[in-house]
Design a protein around this motif. Sequence first.
Motif, PDB file in Angstrom:
ATOM      1  N   GLY A   1       0.808  -1.215   0.000  1.00  0.00           N
ATOM      2  CA  GLY A   1       0.000   0.000   0.000  1.00  0.00           C
ATOM      3  C   GLY A   1       0.839   1.263   0.000  1.00  0.00           C
ATOM      4  O   GLY A   1       1.879   1.334   0.652  1.00  0.00           O
ATOM      5  N   LYS A   2       0.364   2.249  -0.749  1.00  0.00           N
ATOM      6  CA  LYS A   2       1.013   3.565  -0.836  1.00  0.00           C
ATOM      7  C   LYS A   2       0.011   4.633  -0.426  1.00  0.00           C
ATOM      8  O   LYS A   2      -1.132   4.628  -0.887  1.00  0.00           O
ATOM      9  CB  LYS A   2       1.482   3.849  -2.263  1.00  0.00           C
ATOM     10  N   PRO A   3       0.437   5.594   0.410  1.00  0.00           N
ATOM     11  CA  PRO A   3      -0.477   6.679   0.785  1.00  0.00           C
ATOM     12  C   PRO A   3      -0.763   7.577  -0.423  1.00  0.00           C
ATOM     13  O   PRO A   3       0.153   7.949  -1.153  1.00  0.00           O
ATOM     14  CB  PRO A   3       0.287   7.426   1.873  1.00  0.00           C
ATOM     15  N   VAL A   4      -2.052   7.869  -0.631  1.00  0.00           N
ATOM     16  CA  VAL A   4      -2.440   8.691  -1.780  1.00  0.00           C
ATOM     17  C   VAL A   4      -3.240   9.918  -1.381  1.00  0.00           C
ATOM     18  O   VAL A   4      -3.397  10.840  -2.178  1.00  0.00           O
ATOM     19  CB  VAL A   4      -3.238   7.883  -2.827  1.00  0.00           C
ATOM     20  N   ASP A   5      -3.760   9.947  -0.150  1.00  0.00           N
ATOM     21  CA  ASP A   5      -4.601  11.061   0.255  1.00  0.00           C
ATOM     22  C   ASP A   5      -4.684  11.092   1.775  1.00  0.00           C
ATOM     23  O   ASP A   5      -4.328  10.121   2.448  1.00  0.00           O
ATOM     24  CB  ASP A   5      -6.004  10.902  -0.336  1.00  0.00           C
ATOM     25  N   VAL A   6      -5.179  12.203   2.280  1.00  0.00           N
ATOM     26  CA  VAL A   6      -5.427  12.379   3.708  1.00  0.00           C
ATOM     27  C   VAL A   6      -6.842  12.925   3.845  1.00  0.00           C
ATOM     28  O   VAL A   6      -7.246  13.806   3.078  1.00  0.00           O
ATOM     29  CB  VAL A   6      -4.404  13.351   4.335  1.00  0.00           C
ATOM     30  N   GLU A   7      -7.589  12.386   4.801  1.00  0.00           N
ATOM     31  CA  GLU A   7      -8.947  12.852   5.073  1.00  0.00           C
ATOM     32  C   GLU A   7      -9.075  13.120   6.555  1.00  0.00           C
ATOM     33  O   GLU A   7      -8.460  12.435   7.366  1.00  0.00           O
ATOM     34  CB  GLU A   7      -9.986  11.796   4.685  1.00  0.00           C
ATOM     35  N   GLN A   8      -9.893  14.094   6.885  1.00  0.00           N
ATOM     36  CA  GLN A   8     -10.162  14.372   8.288  1.00  0.00           C
ATOM     37  C   GLN A   8     -11.473  13.703   8.680  1.00  0.00           C
ATOM     38  O   GLN A   8     -12.519  14.011   8.133  1.00  0.00           O
ATOM     39  CB  GLN A   8     -10.233  15.879   8.547  1.00  0.00           C
ATOM     40  N   ASP A   9     -11.381  12.746   9.574  1.00  0.00           N
ATOM     41  CA  ASP A   9     -12.539  12.066  10.131  1.00  0.00           C
ATOM     42  C   ASP A   9     -12.891  12.801  11.422  1.00  0.00           C
ATOM     43  O   ASP A   9     -12.034  13.479  11.989  1.00  0.00           O
ATOM     44  CB  ASP A   9     -12.137  10.601  10.422  1.00  0.00           C
ATOM     45  N   PRO A  10     -14.113  12.680  11.922  1.00  0.00           N
ATOM     46  CA  PRO A  10     -14.420  13.330  13.206  1.00  0.00           C
ATOM     47  C   PRO A  10     -13.513  12.894  14.358  1.00  0.00           C
ATOM     48  O   PRO A  10     -13.238  13.675  15.257  1.00  0.00           O
ATOM     49  CB  PRO A  10     -15.873  12.920  13.472  1.00  0.00           C
ATOM     50  N   LYS A  11     -13.005  11.657  14.321  1.00  0.00           N
ATOM     51  CA  LYS A  11     -12.165  11.161  15.413  1.00  0.00           C
ATOM     52  C   LYS A  11     -10.679  11.433  15.213  1.00  0.00           C
ATOM     53  O   LYS A  11      -9.946  11.601  16.192  1.00  0.00           O
ATOM     54  CB  LYS A  11     -12.340   9.641  15.573  1.00  0.00           C
ATOM     55  N   PHE A  12     -10.200  11.420  13.960  1.00  0.00           N
ATOM     56  CA  PHE A  12      -8.767  11.498  13.707  1.00  0.00           C
ATOM     57  C   PHE A  12      -8.497  11.782  12.237  1.00  0.00           C
ATOM     58  O   PHE A  12      -9.411  11.800  11.420  1.00  0.00           O
ATOM     59  CB  PHE A  12      -8.049  10.204  14.117  1.00  0.00           C
ATOM     60  N   THR A  13      -7.244  11.961  11.922  1.00  0.00           N
ATOM     61  CA  THR A  13      -6.815  12.108  10.530  1.00  0.00           C
ATOM     62  C   THR A  13      -6.601  10.723   9.944  1.00  0.00           C
ATOM     63  O   THR A  13      -5.964   9.870  10.550  1.00  0.00           O
ATOM     64  CB  THR A  13      -5.509  12.920  10.456  1.00  0.00           C
ATOM     65  N   LEU A  14      -7.178  10.506   8.754  1.00  0.00           N
ATOM     66  CA  LEU A  14      -7.031   9.232   8.056  1.00  0.00           C
ATOM     67  C   LEU A  14      -6.035   9.363   6.924  1.00  0.00           C
ATOM     68  O   LEU A  14      -6.064  10.343   6.175  1.00  0.00           O
ATOM     69  CB  LEU A  14      -8.369   8.803   7.429  1.00  0.00           C
ATOM     70  N   ILE A  15      -5.173   8.388   6.810  1.00  0.00           N
ATOM     71  CA  ILE A  15      -4.312   8.278   5.623  1.00  0.00           C
ATOM     72  C   ILE A  15      -4.992   7.243   4.737  1.00  0.00           C
ATOM     73  O   ILE A  15      -5.305   6.140   5.176  1.00  0.00           O
ATOM     74  CB  ILE A  15      -2.886   7.831   5.996  1.00  0.00           C
ATOM     75  N   ILE A  16      -5.210   7.619   3.483  1.00  0.00           N
ATOM     76  CA  ILE A  16      -5.866   6.732   2.522  1.00  0.00           C
ATOM     77  C   ILE A  16      -4.779   6.062   1.689  1.00  0.00           C
ATOM     78  O   ILE A  16      -4.005   6.736   1.007  1.00  0.00           O
ATOM     79  CB  ILE A  16      -6.838   7.498   1.607  1.00  0.00           C
ATOM     80  N   TYR A  17      -4.736   4.762   1.772  1.00  0.00           N
ATOM     81  CA  TYR A  17      -3.758   3.973   1.019  1.00  0.00           C
ATOM     82  C   TYR A  17      -4.436   3.304  -0.163  1.00  0.00           C
ATOM     83  O   TYR A  17      -5.618   2.935  -0.097  1.00  0.00           O
ATOM     84  CB  TYR A  17      -3.171   2.868   1.901  1.00  0.00           C
ATOM     85  N   HIS A  18      -3.676   3.111  -1.228  1.00  0.00           N
ATOM     86  CA  HIS A  18      -4.074   2.256  -2.333  1.00  0.00           C
ATOM     87  C   HIS A  18      -3.130   1.064  -2.343  1.00  0.00           C
ATOM     88  O   HIS A  18      -1.911   1.232  -2.261  1.00  0.00           O
ATOM     89  CB  HIS A  18      -3.988   2.985  -3.670  1.00  0.00           C
ATOM     90  N   ILE A  19      -3.713  -0.129  -2.448  1.00  0.00           N
ATOM     91  CA  ILE A  19      -2.940  -1.361  -2.543  1.00  0.00           C
ATOM     92  C   ILE A  19      -3.154  -1.905  -3.943  1.00  0.00           C
ATOM     93  O   ILE A  19      -4.293  -2.066  -4.383  1.00  0.00           O
ATOM     94  CB  ILE A  19      -3.415  -2.411  -1.504  1.00  0.00           C
ATOM     95  N   PRO A  20      -2.065  -2.181  -4.663  1.00  0.00           N
ATOM     96  CA  PRO A  20      -2.247  -2.728  -6.020  1.00  0.00           C
ATOM     97  C   PRO A  20      -3.028  -4.027  -6.002  1.00  0.00           C
ATOM     98  O   PRO A  20      -2.876  -4.852  -5.088  1.00  0.00           O
ATOM     99  CB  PRO A  20      -0.813  -2.977  -6.513  1.00  0.00           C
TER     100      PRO A  20
END
Length: 165
Positions: free
Chosen positions: A145-164
């Motif tokens: 998996g490689k990080p491709v984006d960051v999102e703010q969730d109400p609880k925490f910051t999410l790192i969005i990964y893509h796995i081939p």
Amino acid sequence: MKTVIKTQRMILRPFTAEDADDIWPCMTTNLARYMRWERPASAEDFEKIWRKWPVQLAEESNCVFIARNNQDQSFIGLFGMHGFKTPSPRLGLWVREELHRQGLGPEGIGGIMNWCRKYYSPDYFIYPVAEENSPSRRLVEGLGGKPVDVEQDPKFTLIIYHIPA
């Protein structure tokens, strides 16, 4: 869909109502700290959640797999494949706390990814992880998996990964 996925140590299959009593006691507040959900306040509240899972499976939109030990059938955890018929299914998992750090997360996720590849040919998998959750970040990075984006969730910051795929 009748699916059974076998890995070295686990059997994964879609959740059924008979599984609920094994799951509820393992849903701890500590476990939920890096999850997008909070621990349900009661078994009745949990039932309101799990009642949706068979419906989602019948609609072929999401599948919650229960993982059990292939030797004694004890409950290990839950593995989710959300949007499994889309080009980019979203993965999620939790393993009961006393079984952490035994490699069960990557083993189970690898099993459901292989199942999805065989039957649905995704382009890639999405795996959101709380930024502070180092073990899960290592897990997804270990799967390529490689990080491709960051999102703010109400609880925490999410790192969005893509796995081939």
